[in-house]
Design an enzyme around this catalytic site. Structure first.
Site, PDB file in Angstrom:
ATOM      1  N   LYS A  42      26.510  19.505  25.974  1.00 53.71           N
ATOM      2  CA  LYS A  42      27.292  20.224  24.956  1.00 53.71           C
ATOM      3  C   LYS A  42      26.471  20.378  23.668  1.00 53.71           C
ATOM      4  O   LYS A  42      25.459  19.676  23.484  1.00 53.71           O
ATOM      5  CB  LYS A  42      28.577  19.439  24.681  1.00 53.71           C
ATOM      6  N   TYR A 252      14.800  21.065  -7.747  1.00 53.97           N
ATOM      7  CA  TYR A 252      16.080  21.206  -8.446  1.00 53.97           C
ATOM      8  C   TYR A 252      16.438  19.933  -9.199  1.00 53.97           C
ATOM      9  O   TYR A 252      16.302  18.824  -8.667  1.00 53.97           O
ATOM     10  CB  TYR A 252      17.191  21.510  -7.443  1.00 53.97           C
TER      11      TYR A 252
HETATM   12  C1  LIG Z   1      29.777  13.671  24.509  1.00 56.22           C
HETATM   13  C2  LIG Z   1      30.417  12.986  25.656  1.00 56.22           C
HETATM   14  C3  LIG Z   1      29.671  12.159  26.495  1.00 56.22           C
HETATM   15  C4  LIG Z   1      28.259  11.744  26.186  1.00 56.22           C
HETATM   16  O1  LIG Z   1      28.296  10.695  25.239  1.00 56.22           O
HETATM   17  P1  LIG Z   1      26.985   9.991  24.637  1.00 56.22           P
HETATM   18  O2  LIG Z   1      27.533   8.954  23.740  1.00 56.22           O
HETATM   19  O3  LIG Z   1      26.270  11.072  23.895  1.00 56.22           O
HETATM   20  O4  LIG Z   1      26.194   9.473  25.759  1.00 56.22           O
HETATM   21  C5  LIG Z   1      30.289  11.646  27.614  1.00 56.22           C
HETATM   22  N1  LIG Z   1      31.587  11.919  27.881  1.00 56.22           N
HETATM   23  C6  LIG Z   1      32.340  12.699  27.083  1.00 56.22           C
HETATM   24  C7  LIG Z   1      33.771  12.940  27.428  1.00 56.22           C
HETATM   25  C8  LIG Z   1      31.791  13.243  25.947  1.00 56.22           C
HETATM   26  O5  LIG Z   1      32.552  13.989  25.130  1.00 56.22           O
END
Ligand SMILES: *Cc1c(COP(=O)(O)O)cnc(C)c1O
Length: 350
Positions: A42, A252
């Site tokens: 994702k 800045y």
């Molecule tokens: C993002 C996510 C993962 C991966 O988690 P990490 O902590 O990045 O390993 C696994 N399961 C779900 C449901 C997630 O949303």
């Protein structure tokens, strides 16, 4: 027809270490015992680029991929069979179900509402997320006996750990509740652990694990320190050199003032690229092991560094942005997840 002008070289690049990515997946797969490791891809593979990361994960052996949004599906299934992809947010609109069915990806059903939407659309293989204590997405255990749930064709039954990066009683409690859900709900496969959960041991692995962060070099628990290598290597080019005199201020709000004459370099890296202002006055860039501290504030498109240790550097030369995630998190105050997912579109990903 005149030739189309060629894009000049970038001044910002993100090199994905494909060997490290593949080694991290294999390490997490091995640590998952009899379970197989999947891959959370994702948010554009945590900012590193789906088009680069997914083929490497696939070639390393990953067969189960997870995205959050429907908008993330098409880019991922350009590289893997649609049947290997799950969409964690599930269907919120009837159009989501039609899209999933047309492409052959699996929605993760998170609620009775979503179960009804999916079944009304014609249904088909799906995953089911049950909530075991994070109280975020997922079906409450009290709803497991709903007749709509019994009608689902569930491939993966999953739940998500809230505090796997800590040694707290919540982990064992979530494990106990997940076992309970597994006894109540027939599914082809079961999945509980994210990256940190994998380090909690084989009891937490079930049939499928879902690492994300640690694939990309994140180390949420010390058990993973020796197993996980850095994947993202960031480099930014010097775009101007300047000579400061004693009393000159930089950037800045003039938060840095030179105490003596010094060489400085203006570097093509700013908060619009994900190098946030929290790095101001405490970050540094590197050149061949030499440390070049930031001077003054991070701007939208630039930082200025002290070239005292590297007076030979010229405009166009590349500097390394230290991005070993546990260390970068400690210095910046950002989480390892944030450090990856904020990296901007101006990095040329390779
Ligand atoms: C993002 C996510 C993962 C991966 O988690 P990490 O902590 O990045 O390993 C696994 N399961 C779900 C449901 C997630 O949303």
């Amino acid at each position: 027809m005149p030739d189309r002008p060629v894009l000049p070289p970038p001044t910002l690049r993100l090199k994905l270490d494909h060997d490290a990515l593949a080694m991290n997946w294999r390490a997490l797969n091995r640590l998952s015992g009899n379970a197989r490791a999947g891959a959370a891809v994702k948010a554009d593979a945590y900012g590193l680029g789906v088009a680069k990361a997914v083929p490497s994960l696939r070639d390393a052996g990953a067969r189960d991929f997870f995205v959050a949004h429907w908008s993330e599906v098409s880019e991922v299934i350009a590289h893997i069979p649609a049947s290997q992809l799950s969409v964690l947010h599930g269907p919120v609109h009837a159009e989501d179900c039609a899209y999933a069915r047309a492409l052959g990806v699996r929605p993760v059903i998170n609620s009775i509402f979503q179960a009804r939407l999916w079944l009304d659309s014609g249904g088909g293989p799906c995953d089911l997320m049950v909530d075991t204590g994070i109280n975020r997405l997922g079906l409450p255990l009290a709803c497991l006996s709903d007749p709509l749930i019994a009608r689902l064709d569930i491939d993966v039954l999953l739940s998500h750990l809230a505090s796997a990066d800590e040694d707290v009683a919540q982990n064992a409690e979530q494990l106990r509740r997940f076992d309970q859900a597994c006894r109540a709900i027939p599914a082809r496969r079961r999945s509980l652990s994210n990256s940190a959960g994998i380090a909690l041991g084989k009891d937490y692995a079930f049939d499928l694990t879902r690492p994300g962060l640690s694939l990309y070099g994140g180390i949420p628990r010390s058990e993973l320190l020796a197993e996980i290598g850095q994947v993202a290597r960031l480099e930014a080019a010097i775009i101007q050199r300047r000579d400061l005199s004693a009393g000159d201020s930089v950037g800045y709000n003039a938060t840095f003032t030179a105490a003596r004459a010094m060489h400085a370099g203006v570097v093509s890296l700013g908060y619009a690229d994900g190098f946030l202002r929290c790095w101001s006055d405490r970050g540094l860039l590197r050149s061949n092991g030499r440390e070049l501290p930031l001077l003054g504030r991070v701007s939208m498109d630039m930082v200025v560094v002290d070239l005292t240790e590297a007076p030979d550097l010229a405009e166009g030369d590349w500097l390394e942005v230290p991005y070993h995630l546990p260390d970068a998190a400690a210095v910046s105050g950002l989480s390892q997840y944030e450090l990856l997912t904020i990296l901007g579109q101006r990095f040329r990903r390779g």
